[in-house]
Design a protein around this motif. Structure first.
Motif, mmCIF file in Angstrom:
data_model
loop_
_atom_site.group_PDB
_atom_site.id
_atom_site.type_symbol
_atom_site.label_atom_id
_atom_site.label_comp_id
_atom_site.label_asym_id
_atom_site.label_seq_id
_atom_site.Cartn_x
_atom_site.Cartn_y
_atom_site.Cartn_z
ATOM 1 N N PHE A 1 -21.869 20.334 -27.951
ATOM 2 C CA PHE A 1 -21.937 20.943 -26.629
ATOM 3 C C PHE A 1 -20.751 20.447 -25.801
ATOM 4 O O PHE A 1 -20.073 19.479 -26.163
ATOM 5 C CB PHE A 1 -23.260 20.629 -25.924
ATOM 6 C CG PHE A 1 -23.472 19.172 -25.605
ATOM 7 C CD1 PHE A 1 -23.127 18.647 -24.377
ATOM 8 C CD2 PHE A 1 -24.031 18.311 -26.555
ATOM 9 C CE1 PHE A 1 -23.322 17.317 -24.078
ATOM 10 C CE2 PHE A 1 -24.238 16.968 -26.267
ATOM 11 C CZ PHE A 1 -23.878 16.471 -25.026
ATOM 12 N N VAL A 2 -20.507 21.116 -24.669
ATOM 13 C CA VAL A 2 -19.309 20.833 -23.875
ATOM 14 C C VAL A 2 -19.689 20.460 -22.446
ATOM 15 O O VAL A 2 -20.495 21.140 -21.801
ATOM 16 C CB VAL A 2 -18.360 22.057 -23.852
ATOM 17 C CG1 VAL A 2 -17.121 21.753 -23.010
ATOM 18 C CG2 VAL A 2 -17.964 22.445 -25.269
ATOM 19 N N LEU A 3 -19.108 19.360 -21.959
ATOM 20 C CA LEU A 3 -19.201 18.952 -20.552
ATOM 21 C C LEU A 3 -17.785 18.980 -20.002
ATOM 22 O O LEU A 3 -16.877 18.357 -20.566
ATOM 23 C CB LEU A 3 -19.795 17.548 -20.435
ATOM 24 C CG LEU A 3 -20.042 17.054 -18.997
ATOM 25 C CD1 LEU A 3 -21.278 17.746 -18.410
ATOM 26 C CD2 LEU A 3 -20.241 15.538 -18.966
ATOM 27 N N PRO B 1 -13.318 16.805 -25.684
ATOM 28 C CA PRO B 1 -13.404 18.269 -25.821
ATOM 29 C C PRO B 1 -14.832 18.750 -26.066
ATOM 30 O O PRO B 1 -15.209 19.836 -25.641
ATOM 31 C CB PRO B 1 -12.500 18.562 -27.023
ATOM 32 C CG PRO B 1 -11.558 17.408 -27.085
ATOM 33 C CD PRO B 1 -12.344 16.220 -26.620
ATOM 34 N N SER B 2 -15.631 17.928 -26.755
ATOM 35 C CA SER B 2 -17.038 18.262 -26.980
ATOM 36 C C SER B 2 -17.803 16.986 -27.289
ATOM 37 O O SER B 2 -17.207 15.946 -27.610
ATOM 38 C CB SER B 2 -17.200 19.263 -28.129
ATOM 39 O OG SER B 2 -16.797 18.682 -29.355
ATOM 40 N N ARG C 1 -19.792 19.735 -15.301
ATOM 41 C CA ARG C 1 -20.753 20.799 -15.566
ATOM 42 C C ARG C 1 -20.825 21.077 -17.064
ATOM 43 O O ARG C 1 -19.810 21.013 -17.761
ATOM 44 C CB ARG C 1 -20.309 22.054 -14.823
ATOM 45 C CG ARG C 1 -21.138 23.293 -15.037
ATOM 46 C CD ARG C 1 -20.568 24.447 -14.208
ATOM 47 N NE ARG C 1 -20.653 24.152 -12.787
ATOM 48 C CZ ARG C 1 -19.829 24.668 -11.872
ATOM 49 N NH1 ARG C 1 -18.857 25.491 -12.239
ATOM 50 N NH2 ARG C 1 -19.974 24.368 -10.600
ATOM 51 N N THR C 2 -22.016 21.356 -17.576
ATOM 52 C CA THR C 2 -22.131 21.832 -18.951
ATOM 53 C C THR C 2 -21.716 23.297 -18.983
ATOM 54 O O THR C 2 -22.109 24.082 -18.114
ATOM 55 C CB THR C 2 -23.568 21.692 -19.491
ATOM 56 O OG1 THR C 2 -24.469 22.394 -18.639
ATOM 57 C CG2 THR C 2 -23.978 20.229 -19.565
#
Length: 283
Positions: free
Chosen positions: A80-82, A102-103, A136-137
């Motif tokens: 997942f990405v923040l 990056p993830s 933010r996700t």
């Protein structure tokens, strides 16, 4: 006869299609969001505050960001990405915080995870200002970004000066409006660095201790000279100014540059500490 056979075949096709749609599972991409809850167990969208003033020797520290998945566990790890939100951020990458990855990886068989965000205390300007880091996700890896922005967004404000702690809101009826000088005096006089956060489980068990800390602070504000006499090892003194103002200064002899002013108010025949706005410090 041909017409009957054709009708039968058409009906069979329709029934087979319906059956197939009936059995087809509904598939939706999972989402990941920030898992902050307030005292009512609702999503907490308030800003996180942090100050290196509690530990001025630290060159950096870690803020842990809890995330949670909307769907079920998976037998494999997932990405997942923040991401930093530029419009919510005044902090400068590398100067105030380390770049985000990056993830990030949600471990197999998990629906929660904590992301470490490294904030830095190398900018001398943090003694005079606060900076913010918004994050933010977002959609990426194995997760979508279909949830509302408030669920996926958070902001950290930090500095090397005191900031309004999250627990202050629960005790504002006792402590009054927040002020940095009031907060500093509270840390000096109360014997603690924080009061109980009423959103936490079993917080009620800490209420008597919290009221004790607040009462100790209240007594100190009314009579700092007695507090000094009872706590000589802390190294504080109360000295009358020599400029004819009839004011006193409270400070630590090991750090004489940091002084708190006490001013006399004839209307009530009492001395009061003065805050950064020139107002009396009272609770």
């Amino acid at each position: 006869m041909k017409k009957i056979i054709f009708s039968f075949l058409l009906l069979s096709t329709v029934l087979w299609a319906c059956k197939k749609n009936e059995l087809a599972p509904f598939e939706a991409t999972d989402n990941v969001y920030l898992h902050y809850l307030d005292k009512d167990k609702k999503q907490d969208t308030t800003t996180i505050s942090y100050s290196f003033a509690y530990n001025p020797s630290l060159g950096q520290d870690t803020v842990w960001i809890p995330v949670i998945v909307t769907g079920n566990k998976a037998s494999r790890s997932r990405q997942f990405v923040l991401s930093v939100v530029d419009s919510l951020t005044t902090a400068v990458k590398d100067l105030h915080y380390e770049a985000l990855k990056p993830s990030y990886t949600m471990p197999a068989d998990s629906t929660t995870f904590k992301i470490p965000i490294i904030i830095k205390n190398i900018d001398e300007g943090l003694a005079e200002k606060s900076v913010t880091l918004g994050f933010r996700t977002i959609s990426g890896g194995d997760f979508s970004a279909d949830l509302p922005l408030p669920l996926r967004t958070k902001k950290v404000i930090f500095s090397n000066r005191l900031e309004r702690p999250s627990w202050w809101m629960y005790w504002q009826s006792q402590l009054g409006d927040y002020g940095r000088l009031k907060h500093q005096l509270f840390l000096i006089a109360s014997g603690t660095t924080e009061l109980v956060d009423m959103s936490k489980p079993d917080a009620y068990m800490q209420i008597p201790r919290t009221l004790y800390y607040i009462d100790s602070f209240r007594i100190f504000l009314k009579d700092p000279a007695t507090w000094i006499a009872k706590n000589p090892s802390k190294g504080y003194v109360l000295v009358k100014k020599t400029d004819g103002s009839n004011e006193y200064e409270f400070y630590n002899e090991d750090a004489p540059s940091k002084r708190f002013v006490m001013r006399f108010f004839a209307q009530v025949n009492s001395y009061f500490f003065i805050d950064e706005s020139g107002n009396q410090i009272v609770i």
